[in-house]
Design a protein around this motif. Structure first.
Motif, PDB file in Angstrom:
ATOM      1  N   TRP A 165     -14.253  10.529  -2.552  1.00 57.17           N
ATOM      2  CA  TRP A 165     -13.190  10.165  -3.646  1.00 57.17           C
ATOM      3  C   TRP A 165     -14.046   9.707  -4.798  1.00 57.17           C
ATOM      4  N   LEU A 204      -4.784  -2.421   2.141  1.00 56.28           N
ATOM      5  CA  LEU A 204      -4.998  -2.476   3.761  1.00 56.28           C
ATOM      6  C   LEU A 204      -5.949  -3.309   4.167  1.00 56.28           C
ATOM      7  N   PRO A 257     -14.825   8.176   1.708  1.00 55.81           N
ATOM      8  CA  PRO A 257     -13.979   9.296   2.087  1.00 55.81           C
ATOM      9  C   PRO A 257     -14.078  10.396   1.534  1.00 55.81           C
ATOM     10  N   TYR A 280       1.037   4.146  -2.727  1.00 54.34           N
ATOM     11  CA  TYR A 280       1.113   5.714  -2.337  1.00 54.34           C
ATOM     12  C   TYR A 280       2.167   6.623  -3.009  1.00 54.34           C
ATOM     13  N   PRO A 306      -4.926   5.522  -5.015  1.00 48.60           N
ATOM     14  CA  PRO A 306      -5.463   5.499  -3.813  1.00 48.60           C
ATOM     15  C   PRO A 306      -6.559   4.679  -3.403  1.00 48.60           C
ATOM     16  N   GLN A 320     -14.328  -2.621  -2.799  1.00 50.08           N
ATOM     17  CA  GLN A 320     -13.794  -3.760  -1.965  1.00 50.08           C
ATOM     18  C   GLN A 320     -14.535  -4.970  -2.250  1.00 50.08           C
ATOM     19  N   PRO A 368     -13.248   3.198  -1.867  1.00 55.22           N
ATOM     20  CA  PRO A 368     -12.830   1.786  -1.733  1.00 55.22           C
ATOM     21  C   PRO A 368     -13.864   1.076  -0.814  1.00 55.22           C
ATOM     22  N   ALA A 389       0.768  -1.379   0.151  1.00 57.00           N
ATOM     23  CA  ALA A 389       0.046   0.019   0.089  1.00 57.00           C
ATOM     24  C   ALA A 389       0.804   1.137  -0.095  1.00 57.00           C
ATOM     25  N   ALA A 402      -6.075   1.556  -0.704  1.00 53.72           N
ATOM     26  CA  ALA A 402      -6.904   1.517   0.608  1.00 53.72           C
ATOM     27  C   ALA A 402      -7.351  -0.004   0.388  1.00 53.72           C
TER      28      ALA A 402
END
Length: 406
Positions: free
Chosen positions: A211, A168, A202, A101, A161, A219, A215, A97, A165
Motif C-alpha cells: 500500500w 479499526l 499490506p 470504504y 483505505p 498509526q 497503516p 471504517a 484501517a
C-alpha cells in the motif's frame, strides 16, 4: 495542527452537563486548509502545486490530515471511553471504517470512469497507462476484485483505505491508553519501528509492492493525536519548554533549507550511518522519522505560539471552518474533481493557463458544496429542534366541571 487541543477540551470540562460546549473551529480550519492542499497536490503539473507545504518541509498535508484525524477521534471517542464500553466503541469505529470504504469505492470507480471516458472521447489511450489503471484493465477478472478488496489502489486514491484501517485500530488504541498513555505510545511506536525496519505492510495483489500509505506505520502519528487529546481532556498539560521550542523551530528551519535547497544528497550521508531507512530516509509509505518529526515539530510550534492560535480561531460561519466541518464529503468531491483535472491537463498537454484556472474553479466548487451541506445541516437541525420543542410543550388538560355545577 493540534492547537485546538487545550481550547476545545478546556471548554468541555468547564461546561455544564446539559449545555453542549461551543465548537472550537481551529481544527475545522486546519482540516479545511489540509483539504485544499491535498486537492492542489492531486492535480499535478500546475503552478499552484509549487506553493504547497510539501515544497517547504519533509512532511505534507497527508501527515497533517492524519494527526488532525487522531485529535478528532480522541475528542469523539476518548472522553467517555471505558474498558467496559469497548464493544460499543468498536461498533462505532467499524461503522465509520465502512463509511470510509464506501467513499473510497466511489472515488476509485469514478476515477476509472473518468480516465476511460477521456481516453475514448479524446482518443488519448495514454490516459489508461496513468496512475496504476492499466494493471486493472489488462486483467479485469483479477483487477476488479483487487480494487474491491483493497488489494490494488489507483494513484491519488490511497488515503481513505489507510484511514479506514486506522479507524479499526481505535478500540485497541483506547484500551491501551486507558491502561497507560505511555504504554499506548510505546506499543504504537514499536509497531511503527518494526513495520519500517522489516517492511511489514499490506501487499498489493496486482503489482509488486505495498500500500502506498502503510497503516501500520501511520498509526503511530494517529495514536499520538488520540493519546495527546485524551491526556489534555483529563486535565493534563502538553509539554511547554523553551528548549523544546528552540529545537522544534531549528528542525523546521533545517527541513525548509533541506527541501528548498535540494540537499537530498545529504541523505546518502545519513544512510551511511548504517541505521534503518525508516530512521534516516524520507519514505512516505513507512512514514520515516524525518517526516514524523517534522509534522510533530510544526505542531509543537503551533501549540506554543499564541498568534497562530488567534489566526486559526475563526467564526463558525468562516468558509474554511465550514469546509473542514464536512471533511469527508468535501474530500470525496475534491478527489473526483482532481481526477477530472488530471484528465483535462493530460488532454491539454498540461497547459500553463488551463491548469491553474481549473484548480481555482475546483476549489470554488468545493466551497460551494460545503456551504450547501452546511445549509442542509442547519435545516435538519432546525427541524429536529422544532419537533423536540413540540414534544416538550405540555398538553392542556381539559377538566369537566359539569358535576361541580350540579
Amino acid at each position: 495542527m493540534a492547537i485546538a487541543l487545550e481550547g476545545t477540551i478546556g471548554a468541555k470540562q468547564s461546561s455544564v452537563a446539559v449545555a453542549a460546549p461551543k465548537r472550537d473551529t481551529r481544527l475545522d480550519v486546519l482540516r479545511g486548509l489540509a483539504l485544499i492542499t491535498i486537492f492542489i497536490n492531486h492535480v499535478p503539473g500546475q503552478i499552484f502545486e509549487n506553493f504547497t507545504t510539501k515544497n517547504f518541509g519533509f512532511s505534507d498535508a497527508a501527515e497533517a490530515f492524519v494527526l488532525i484525524s487522531g485529535i478528532a477521534v480522541g475528542l469523539a471517542y476518548g472522553p467517555n471511553f471505558e474498558t467496559g464500553t469497548w464493544l460499543q466503541t468498536a461498533t462505532k469505529a467499524m461503522r465509520r471504517a465502512f463509511t470510509l470504504y464506501l467513499a473510497h469505492m466511489i472515488t476509485t470507480f469514478m476515477t476509472l470512469a473518468l480516465f476511460l471516458t477521456g481516453a475514448w472521447i479524446f482518443h488519448r489511450p495514454g490516459l489508461l497507462c496513468e496512475i496504476n489503471i492499466l494493471a486493472v484493465l489488462t486483467n479485469l477478472k483479477a483487477g476488479i476484485p483487487s480494487l474491491v478488496l483493497l488489494g490494488h489502489q489507483i494513484g491519488y486514491n490511497n488515503i481513505l483505505p489507510m484511514y479506514g484501517a486506522l479507524m479499526l485500530m481505535v478500540p485497541l488504541i483506547l484500551v491501551l491508553n486507558a491502561a497507560s498513555p505511555l504504554l499506548a505510545l510505546v506499543v504504537s511506536g514499536t509497531v511503527w519501528l518494526f513495520a519500517g525496519m522489516y517492511e511489514i505492510a499490506p501487499h498489493n495483489m496486482l503489482i509488486e509492492g505495498y500500500w502506498f500509505l502503510n497503516p501500520l506505520s501511520w498509526q503511530f502519528l494517529f495514536t499520538i493525536g488520540i493519546v495527546g487529546t485524551v491526556h489534555v481532556y483529563r486535565g493534563g498539560k502538553l509539554p511547554q519548554n523553551p528548549v523544546l521550542l528552540v529545537l522544534a523551530a531549528t528542525y523546521v528551519v533545517l527541513s525548509f533549507a533541506w527541501v528548498v535547497g535540494q540537499l537530498w544528497s545529504l541523505g546518502i550521508a545519513l544512510a551511511s550511518l548504517g541505521l534503518p531507512p525508516v530512521l534516516t530516509g524520507f519514505d512516505k509509505t513507512f512514514l520515516s522519522l524525518p517526516r514524523l518529526l517534522h509534522v510533530l515539530a510544526l505542531t509543537y510550534l503551533v501549540i506554543n505560539i499564541p498568534v497562530i492560535s488567534r489566526l486559526l480561531r475563526r467564526s463558525a460561519d468562516n468558509p474554511l471552518a465550514i469546509l473542514g466541518r464536512h471533511s469527508l464529503n468535501v474530500f470525496v468531491a475534491g478527489t473526483i474533481l482532481a481526477m477530472v483535472g488530471q484528465v483535462v491537463l493530460y488532454i491539454n498537454n498540461h497547459d500553463r493557463v488551463g491548469g491553474p484556472i481549473f484548480v481555482v474553479i475546483g476549489i470554488a466548487i468545493q466551497f460551494a458544496y460545503a456551504f450547501h451541506l452546511e445549509r442542509k445541516r442547519k435545516l435538519e437541525t432546525g427541524s429536529r429542534s422544532r419537533l423536540l420543542n413540540r414534544a416538550l410543550v405540555p398538553v392542556p388538560v381539559r377538566v369537566d366541571r359539569s358535576r361541580d355545577r350540579r
